[in-house]
Motif scaffolding. Structure first.
Motif, short mmCIF file in Angstrom:
data_model
loop_
_atom_site.label_atom_id
_atom_site.label_comp_id
_atom_site.label_asym_id
_atom_site.label_seq_id
_atom_site.Cartn_x
_atom_site.Cartn_y
_atom_site.Cartn_z
N GLY A 127 -28.50 47.27 -29.93
CA GLY A 127 -27.35 48.06 -29.52
C GLY A 127 -26.47 47.38 -28.50
O GLY A 127 -25.58 48.03 -27.93
N GLY A 128 -26.67 46.08 -28.23
CA GLY A 128 -25.82 45.37 -27.29
C GLY A 128 -24.52 44.95 -27.92
O GLY A 128 -24.39 44.80 -29.15
N THR A 129 -23.54 44.72 -27.08
CA THR A 129 -22.21 44.35 -27.60
C THR A 129 -21.65 43.11 -26.91
O THR A 129 -21.01 42.28 -27.58
CB THR A 129 -21.22 45.51 -27.43
N LEU A 130 -21.81 42.95 -25.61
CA LEU A 130 -21.16 41.89 -24.85
C LEU A 130 -22.08 40.69 -24.69
O LEU A 130 -23.25 40.84 -24.32
CB LEU A 130 -20.73 42.41 -23.48
N ALA A 131 -21.56 39.49 -24.96
CA ALA A 131 -22.38 38.28 -24.88
C ALA A 131 -21.51 37.10 -24.54
O ALA A 131 -20.30 37.07 -24.82
CB ALA A 131 -23.13 38.04 -26.19
N GLU A 132 -22.11 36.09 -23.96
CA GLU A 132 -21.44 34.82 -23.68
C GLU A 132 -22.47 33.70 -23.84
O GLU A 132 -23.67 33.90 -23.72
CB GLU A 132 -20.86 34.80 -22.27
N GLY A 133 -21.98 32.51 -24.15
CA GLY A 133 -22.86 31.38 -24.35
C GLY A 133 -22.20 30.31 -25.16
O GLY A 133 -21.10 30.48 -25.71
N THR A 134 -22.87 29.18 -25.29
CA THR A 134 -22.29 28.03 -25.98
C THR A 134 -22.10 28.26 -27.46
O THR A 134 -21.26 27.61 -28.10
CB THR A 134 -23.20 26.81 -25.76
N LEU A 135 -22.88 29.18 -28.06
CA LEU A 135 -22.67 29.48 -29.47
C LEU A 135 -21.29 30.10 -29.70
O LEU A 135 -20.64 29.84 -30.71
CB LEU A 135 -23.76 30.43 -29.97
N LEU A 136 -20.84 30.89 -28.74
CA LEU A 136 -19.58 31.61 -28.88
C LEU A 136 -18.41 30.79 -28.35
O LEU A 136 -17.36 30.70 -28.99
CB LEU A 136 -19.66 32.95 -28.14
N SER A 137 -18.62 30.19 -27.18
CA SER A 137 -17.55 29.37 -26.61
C SER A 137 -18.07 28.67 -25.37
O SER A 137 -18.91 29.23 -24.64
CB SER A 137 -16.35 30.24 -26.24
N ASN A 138 -17.57 27.46 -25.14
CA ASN A 138 -17.88 26.75 -23.91
C ASN A 138 -16.93 27.19 -22.80
O ASN A 138 -15.88 27.78 -23.05
CB ASN A 138 -17.77 25.23 -24.12
N ALA A 139 -17.33 26.88 -21.54
CA ALA A 139 -16.44 27.14 -20.42
C ALA A 139 -15.25 26.19 -20.48
O ALA A 139 -15.39 25.01 -20.83
CB ALA A 139 -17.21 26.98 -19.11
N MET A 140 -14.08 26.69 -20.12
CA MET A 140 -12.84 25.91 -20.23
C MET A 140 -12.02 26.03 -18.96
O MET A 140 -12.12 27.02 -18.24
CB MET A 140 -12.02 26.41 -21.42
N SER A 141 -11.23 25.02 -18.73
CA SER A 141 -10.27 25.09 -17.62
C SER A 141 -9.16 26.06 -17.99
O SER A 141 -9.05 26.52 -19.14
CB SER A 141 -9.70 23.70 -17.33
N ALA A 142 -8.30 26.37 -17.03
CA ALA A 142 -7.22 27.34 -17.27
C ALA A 142 -6.28 26.84 -18.37
O ALA A 142 -5.87 27.61 -19.26
CB ALA A 142 -6.46 27.60 -15.98
#
Length: 818
Positions: free
Chosen positions: A780-795
């Motif tokens: 039932g989770g919805t919010l996620a972050e990680g390298t599979l979804l996207s890497n950290a980026m500069s502005a």
């Protein structure tokens, strides 16, 4: 007493055989006894000398016959000054009933003195024993004063009617019964007088007497005197008193030899038991490391009869009816105890062989403890990591391999604890502080280590705990969680507070693969450590210079200070996606600081070091200003983006300048929402110091409070209970262990809380695989972050992404394409 005897007695913890406190008093008492005996000799001297002149051959023969009768002595007590059993009472009775007592009394007394001195091997002790032995004679003379014709009456009577003959009972059996009881009592009274005079503790001395021996010898004497007339009648010996006396003497000699044989056999049996005990203990060598004294006691008792050996913490036991012997004190460092032997009132006294058992086995046990201690010390030194006190990797593998054969049918778990960012701590604080952090983590893990577990350091920054006899996998998972929560508490060093992050993973043996899974994981961990190209110092990979290959070092603290003062920090943005809609919902920020050569400081170090430098407020305000500027640019392309999360360490919460600026920003930028993430240190500060300030922050319209690193921080329960939290971010290590039942339960229960409160949401960090995404959706989770979804980026990079792809998640990520 020789010095060798004194050492032996001190070693066995027993009383000296004499037990005498005042040797001078013993001499005085011996002189008093000698004077009494001399008076008795003088009293009978006239008749004795006259009989010797008339018939010297007979008197000499009878005197020589007295020797084998009196040479026999039966121990009644362990004290040398105590009386011993002899055949003197039956011999005196025979001399009285035959009428020869006045003629040979002087010689009987002299022979008693000689035999007592020979058996005691001491003039003083021998005189004391002779006096105590002769003391009952006056009573015996009174009892049998008028029995010169009793013997002929007894012999002429029919043996069947002897027991009911009134004359025989009155003049023969009754005096014998009285004598049988009175003789031991008189000797006991003499012993008490002796003990009192020479200051031997009477109560303790009484416990050395053997009641069974005293009763047995008294009854044996009674039966001997009763049945000797029957023997004479059966032999049809005439009434000539000299002949009767000769036969009597031969019977008593045979009786004495019989008692001597029984006593010798008893001593041989006791000696055999002693040798058996010592042999049993020798067969058990080398003794086990754990409780070797129990093995020694068990082996001793296996060879003993009617006696008990046990472990005693004291050498002054005082149980009624029992006497004790003790070994020399045996020390294990933290404890001192004794080997003790116990004998009851029925099977005393102790013998020298009993003390030999204690002396020998006590020395064997002491030597075994010494050897075990040295072997354990050597093994500990070779198998213990000197920095943390945990076992080494070699000991870890050896333990696993031994369990592979010993615990085939038992469940075994291995829990790995990895100290994250240790290389960064070494680079920026120095190896001394890094060692302090590693040592502190090892100590904290050891604090919660159960009895059925061992802790090893398997590589530079990783520990492994082996748990044997596992009954429940959930118990191991709970234990691992508690240990990790304790380990991640900040470490206070001479450089200030250093934050710690610890990850954990668990491997279980199973019925299918057995220990192959555990050994494979162990090999993988050591391979990972040994395959590193970085040099190892004190077990930890060292230095940023080696990583960059530049060969120079830089002061990271100064770099960070100048970056904050000059406001040259930069911010990276990590998108947070809704896994159902596959769209970006908010942004997480990562602070980035570079030195002049372009080398990057780790975000973990930046946060912790800013707090140590008292620059957290300025750093967070700079990040806020940067985020506001960048979010304004982002919203021009994606107006739906309105949330940005900023991580704090807690120092900002107690300052008015931070509150004022944040409140001002909420009025200036009403379209933006600021998520303030509180880490483990921030929770600690909030809970202890600034509850009111946090409540004021939570009351701002566009501010949300969140918990970062959920599942690892040491005070999450307190945070959920006391703080007005709006979101929680699960640590990547928890998400990585999503297959672990315990981690799954924690995440499910947190989501249940969020469903009960619409204003509370949960973010899953560290998503690296599609399996993790499917798991998040399944619970039932919805919010996620990680390298599979996207890497950290500069502005600039993120703005370009928004302009090209918007906030949607691409159909195939780089990880998926691989």
């Amino acid at each position: 007493m020789t010095s060798k005897q004194s050492k032996h007695q001190a070693a066995t913890g027993s009383q000296p055989k004499d037990g005498i406190r005042k040797p001078a008093r013993l001499t005085i008492l011996a002189i008093i006894y000698a004077l009494c005996i001399a008076a008795a000799i003088a009293f009978h001297a006239q008749e004795g000398v006259q009989q010797l002149m008339e018939d010297p051959a007979r008197i000499c023969i009878w005197s020589l016959c007295f020797l084998p009768c009196l040479i026999y002595h039966k121990k009644r007590s362990s004290y040398r000054v105590a009386a011993e059993h002899t055949v003197l009472p039956p011999l005196t009775v025979i001399l009285l009933v035959t009428g020869y007592f006045p003629d040979v009394a002087m010689f009987l007394i002299i022979v008693t003195i000689i035999t007592s001195i020979i058996t005691a091997r001491s003039l003083k002790i021998g005189i004391l024993r002779a006096g105590t032995t002769l003391a009952p004679i006056p009573l015996i003379k009174i009892l049998f004063a008028n029995t010169s014709h009793v013997l002929s009456i007894i012999i002429s009577q029919n043996s069947v009617n002897a027991a009911i003959n009134p004359y025989q009972f009155q003049h023969w059996l009754l005096p014998l019964l009285i004598m049988t009881v009175a003789v031991p009592i008189i000797r006991l009274i003499c012993d008490i007088v002796t003990f009192f005079f020479v200051q031997i503790p009477i109560r303790k001395a009484m416990r050395e007497y053997s009641l069974s021996h005293i009763l047995a010898m008294a009854l044996a004497d009674l039966m001997a005197i009763v049945w000797i007339p029957e023997i004479l009648e059966f032999a049809n010996i005439g009434s000539d008193t000299a002949t009767v006396l000769s036969v009597f003497m031969l019977a008593l000699i045979a009786y004495s030899l019989l008692l001597m044989t029984v006593d010798t056999m008893s001593r041989l049996t006791r000696s055999r038991s002693a040798l058996k005990c010592i042999a049993n203990v020798s067969d058990a060598l080398p003794l086990p490391n754990q409780v070797p004294e129990e093995t020694v006691v068990r082996r001793i008792n296996r060879g003993l009869t009617r006696m008990r050996c046990f472990i005693s913490n004291a050498n002054n036991l005082d149980k009624r009816g029992y006497s004790y012997r003790y070994s020399a004190p045996i020390s294990t460092g933290s404890r001192q105890y004794y080997l003790a032997m116990e004998r009851s009132i029925w099977n005393r006294p102790f013998m020298s062989t009993d003390e030999t058992i204690l002396l020998t086995c006590g020395e064997v046990l002491t030597e075994s403890l010494r050897v075990n201690k040295e072997v354990t010390l050597l093994r500990t030194e070779s198998e213990t990591d000197t920095l943390t006190g945990a076992l080494t990797y070699r000991a870890f593998i050896g333990h696993l391999k031994s369990l592979q054969t010993e615990n085939v049918h038992n469940l075994v778990a291995v829990v790995y604890f990895g100290v994250e960012h240790l290389r960064t701590v070494n680079e920026h604080y120095g190896r001394k502080i890094g060692n302090a952090v590693l040592r502190s983590v090892g100590m904290r893990l050891s604090q919660l280590l159960p009895e059925n577990a061992t802790l090893s350091r398997v590589n530079g920054a990783e520990f492994a705990m082996i748990v044997t006899d596992v009954t429940s996998t959930s118990d191991v998972e709970e234990l691992a969680t508690r240990m990790r929560n304790l380990a991640v508490m900040p470490v206070y060093t001479e450089e200030g507070e250093v934050s710690v992050d610890v990850s954990s993973s668990i491997s279980f043996s199973n019925a299918t693969d057995g220990f192959s899974v555990l050994l494979a994981d162990a090999s993988a961990h050591i391979y990972e450590s040994e395959s590193s190209n970085l040099p190892v110092v004190d077990g930890m990979t060292s230095t940023l210079a080696a990583q960059n290959g530049s060969g120079d070092y830089f002061n990271a603290s100064d770099v960070l200070r100048h970056a904050i003062e000059d406001n040259t920090i930069s911010v990276l943005y990590q998108p947070i996606f809704d896994v159902n809609t596959k769209r970006i919902t908010s942004l997480d920020t990562i602070v980035r600081v570079h030195d002049a050569k372009g080398r990057t400081l780790a975000p973990y170090f930046v946060t912790a070091e800013a707090h140590r430098l008292n620059m957290s407020v300025q750093l967070t305000l700079d990040v806020l200003e940067t985020c506001v500027k960048d979010m304004t640019a982002f919203r021009k392309v994606a107006p739906e983006l309105d949330i940005v999360d900023i991580c704090m360490n807690g120092s900002e919460l107690g300052t008015s300048i931070f509150h004022e600026r944040l409140e001002q920003l909420t009025h200036e930028q009403p379209q933006l929402r600021f998520g303030l993430q509180l880490g483990s240190h921030a929770i600690h500060v909030v809970h202890d110091e600034v509850d009111d300030e946090v409540a004021a922050l939570a009351a701002l319209p566009n501010v949300e409070l969140g918990l970062t690193n959920a599942g690892t921080t040491y005070s999450e329960v307190a945070a959920f209970a006391h703080l007005p939290l709006d979101f929680a971010r699960f640590d990547k290590t928890v998400v990585r262990d999503f297959r672990t039942p315990r981690a799954k339960q924690i995440m499910q229960r947190t989501l249940e809380i969020s469903r009960d409160n619409d204003a509370f949401h949960v973010v899953f960090d560290g998503v690296e695989s599609l399996d993790q995404v499917e798991f998040i959706r399944s619970i039932g989770g919805t919010l996620a972050e990680g390298t599979l979804l996207s890497n950290a980026m500069s502005a600039n990079e993120f703005l370009m992404r928004l302009e090209t792809m918007g906030t949607s998640l691409p159909e195939a990520t780089p990880r998926q394409a691989e």
